[in-house]
Write an enzyme that holds these catalytic residues in place. Structure first.
Site, PDB file in Angstrom:
ATOM      1  N   ASP A 149       0.874  -1.175   0.000  1.00 31.39           N
ATOM      2  CA  ASP A 149       0.000   0.000   0.000  1.00 31.39           C
ATOM      3  C   ASP A 149       0.914   1.229   0.000  1.00 31.39           C
ATOM      4  O   ASP A 149       1.966   1.213   0.658  1.00 31.39           O
ATOM      5  CB  ASP A 149      -0.872  -0.014   1.264  1.00 31.39           C
ATOM      6  N   SER A 161      -2.040  -0.811  13.050  1.00 33.40           N
ATOM      7  CA  SER A 161      -1.585  -2.197  12.863  1.00 33.40           C
ATOM      8  C   SER A 161      -1.627  -2.613  11.397  1.00 33.40           C
ATOM      9  O   SER A 161      -0.773  -3.376  10.940  1.00 33.40           O
ATOM     10  CB  SER A 161      -2.415  -3.157  13.720  1.00 33.40           C
ATOM     11  N   TYR A 162      -2.598  -2.118  10.627  1.00 30.35           N
ATOM     12  CA  TYR A 162      -2.625  -2.408   9.189  1.00 30.35           C
ATOM     13  C   TYR A 162      -1.365  -1.885   8.517  1.00 30.35           C
ATOM     14  O   TYR A 162      -0.692  -2.615   7.769  1.00 30.35           O
ATOM     15  CB  TYR A 162      -3.859  -1.777   8.544  1.00 30.35           C
ATOM     16  N   THR A 163      -1.033  -0.633   8.790  1.00 32.88           N
ATOM     17  CA  THR A 163       0.139  -0.026   8.161  1.00 32.88           C
ATOM     18  C   THR A 163       1.412  -0.726   8.603  1.00 32.88           C
ATOM     19  O   THR A 163       2.318  -0.973   7.795  1.00 32.88           O
ATOM     20  CB  THR A 163       0.206   1.467   8.505  1.00 32.88           C
ATOM     21  N   LYS A 166       1.560  -4.192   6.808  1.00 32.72           N
ATOM     22  CA  LYS A 166       1.905  -4.043   5.392  1.00 32.72           C
ATOM     23  C   LYS A 166       3.373  -3.651   5.237  1.00 32.72           C
ATOM     24  O   LYS A 166       4.079  -4.128   4.328  1.00 32.72           O
ATOM     25  CB  LYS A 166       1.016  -2.987   4.734  1.00 32.72           C
TER      26      LYS A 166
END
Length: 254
Positions: A149, A161-163, A166
């Protein structure tokens, strides 16, 4: 590696099997279609909740080339997640690490962090270990493309946490570009803004995002898939690279 497109007489057709995680819908389905169109057979990973979509995609593609699509149902965040022996011995030559979950989180949300790490990093690491080239294996894994991303470099608020997950996936892929060279190529595609979910209603936010994209529009899933196919099949002298497919948005401060 040299790939011959027998139908066109030019480089382009990669024989063997591809594995696309999260391949039942949206960008994953576009990637599956693109790789299948280039001559690969495809294993479509999907969650148990996405069986209907995966089955429909399988029927669509097997109407073109029978026997060229297999399905694999697995929840990457489940405590009993495992990799079946049939997949490890399939002869996968191309792997696309696409499975993802985009949920909001803050730094203290440990449960969400564990889920994101399991989906984006842990399961893909386990798959790579299962598919890594071994003596006597034919054909061996040759190319891996991970979908991360542009948020890895310019993180949005409220998705810690997503960042982080990724970013960890991207770092792992770039590290393996060294560790597994020259046998396997590893590259990354960073999508920008792609078609919004069907339940998207924030038109004000949508217009604001569009203003930050130099090319003046959001991307398509087919454009994402084209970049993946290029890195997976055509870019035989490219490894350890990150390609942003974002209409130039990552060049803007936002």
């Amino acid at each position: 590696m040299t790939f011959i497109d027998e139908s066109a007489g030019s480089p382009g057709n990669c024989p063997g099997w591809a594995l696309v995680t999260g391949g039942s819908g949206r960008g994953g389905a576009a990637i599956v279609r693109a790789l299948h169109a280039r001559g690969l057979s495809v294993v479509i990973h999907h969650t148990p909740l996405s069986l209907d979509r995966a089955s429909a995609l399988q029927r669509e593609l097997e109407a073109v080339r029978p026997g060229t699509v297999d399905l694999w149902s697995a929840d990457f965040a489940a405590g009993d997640f495992s990799i079946p022996a049939w997949l490890a011995s399939k002869g996968v030559t191309v792997m696309v690490c696409n499975a993802s979950a985009y949920r909001g989180s803050r730094v203290g949300d440990i449960e969400r962090a564990q889920i994101d790490i399991a989906i984006h990093v842990g399961a893909h690491a386990g798959l790579l270990d299962a598919l890594r080239p071994r003596p006597g294996q034919s054909p061996p894994l040759q190319s891996v493309v991970a979908i991360t991303d542009i948020a890895v470099d310019r993180a949005p608020r409220g998705h810690v946490s997503y960042t982080t997950a990724k970013g960890a996936l991207q770092s792992m892929i770039l590290a393996l570009a060294n560790d597994w060279a020259p046998h396997v190529r590893f590259n990354v595609v960073q999508p920008g803004t792609l078609p919004y979910p069907e339940d998207w209603t924030d038109t004000a936010r949508e217009n604001k995002i569009k203003e930050t994209i130099p090319l003046g529009r959001i991307g398509t899933f087919e454009e994402l898939a084209g970049a993946v196919a290029y890195l997976a099949i055509d870019a035989t002298y490219v490894t350890g690279q990150v390609l942003a497919v974002d209409g130039g948005r990552s060049r803007q401060l936002y």
